[in-house]
Design a protein around this motif. Structure first.
Motif, PDB file in Angstrom:
ATOM      1  N   THR A 182     -21.762  32.551 -39.856  1.00 24.94           N
ATOM      2  CA  THR A 182     -22.521  33.536 -39.085  1.00 24.94           C
ATOM      3  C   THR A 182     -22.750  34.740 -39.988  1.00 24.94           C
ATOM      4  O   THR A 182     -21.819  35.241 -40.609  1.00 24.94           O
ATOM      5  CB  THR A 182     -21.791  33.979 -37.791  1.00 24.94           C
ATOM      6  OG1 THR A 182     -20.582  34.631 -38.121  1.00 24.94           O
ATOM      7  CG2 THR A 182     -21.515  32.785 -36.894  1.00 24.94           C
ATOM      8  N   GLN A 218     -26.073  31.078 -38.822  1.00 23.15           N
ATOM      9  CA  GLN A 218     -26.481  31.713 -37.570  1.00 23.15           C
ATOM     10  C   GLN A 218     -26.621  33.203 -37.803  1.00 23.15           C
ATOM     11  O   GLN A 218     -25.774  33.823 -38.436  1.00 23.15           O
ATOM     12  CB  GLN A 218     -25.438  31.456 -36.486  1.00 23.15           C
ATOM     13  CG  GLN A 218     -25.730  32.182 -35.181  1.00 23.15           C
ATOM     14  CD  GLN A 218     -24.632  31.983 -34.172  1.00 23.15           C
ATOM     15  OE1 GLN A 218     -24.165  30.874 -33.964  1.00 23.15           O
ATOM     16  NE2 GLN A 218     -24.205  33.064 -33.537  1.00 23.15           N
ATOM     17  N   ALA A 228     -21.697  30.654 -31.301  1.00 25.01           N
ATOM     18  CA  ALA A 228     -21.334  29.792 -32.436  1.00 25.01           C
ATOM     19  C   ALA A 228     -20.267  28.779 -32.032  1.00 25.01           C
ATOM     20  O   ALA A 228     -20.354  27.598 -32.387  1.00 25.01           O
ATOM     21  CB  ALA A 228     -20.843  30.640 -33.609  1.00 25.01           C
TER      22      ALA A 228
END
Length: 192
Positions: free
Chosen positions: A60, A85, A161
């Motif tokens: 992320t 992400q 996530a």
């Protein structure tokens, strides 16, 4: 924070290089997930990504990795990641966009090509998410939250996530379904 996950889910959390030496020596994770990595932690995460090439490596982005020298760290990490992400603001920084246009799955595809990562998810809050995943483009609507119940979105991206990882990797669901479940997970995080 970095999580190493074996299937069935047996997660361990790795905080620093000492944890890696203590916890990871005999541990063969199926997933390496890096949440909110700062530039100072990038070398550790890159080492874990390189050490576990057969694991599903999920990264992320965060705004700290997009400033100054952090972008070179993000580029290095993304080159070893299986999925990246980012939220809408982070995606705009990666794409060098200043305008207010709505992001699309093609923007996720552009980030994937630029940062050499196979899968990219952009979370866009109440507008849902867009993704480039296994050469397919997806737009996933946000799970609706009644207005009086929407309180605080802090942590919604991390929960999103976790929803992706659990649905896609642990439960072997298809990407569209996994992203829909992740949308639900992120929305539930925003309720009181």
């Amino acid at each position: 924070m970095v999580y190493l996950i074996q299937k069935p889910p047996y997660p361990i959390m790795v905080k620093d290089v000492h944890d890696v030496k203590r916890k990871v020596v005999a541990y063969a994770p199926n997933v390496v997930c890096a949440f909110g990595i700062r530039s100072s932690e990038a070398a550790l995460v890159e080492m874990l990504f390189i050490q576990h090439p057969k694991a599903f490596r999920y990264l992320t982005a965060n705004i700290a990795l997009l400033r100054g020298s952090g972008r070179k760290h993000l580029r290095a990490l993304a080159a070893h990641a299986d999925a990246l992400q980012c939220n809408e603001s982070e995606a705009r920084t990666l794409l060098e966009l200043s305008g207010g246009r709505t992001l699309t799955a093609h923007d996720a595809q552009t980030i994937a090509a630029t940062y050499k990562v196979e899968r990219v998810v952009i979370t866009c809050g109440p507008q849902g998410s867009v993704a480039y995943w296994d050469e397919e483009l997806f737009t996933v609507p946000a799970y609706p939250i009644p207005q009086p119940e929407a309180i605080d979105a802090t942590g919604a991206g991390d929960v999103f996530a976790a929803g992706v990882i659990d649905s896609y990797f642990v439960r072997d669901l298809d990407p569209r379904t996994a992203l829909g479940i992740a949308s639900y997970c992120g929305a539930m995080n925003c309720k009181a």
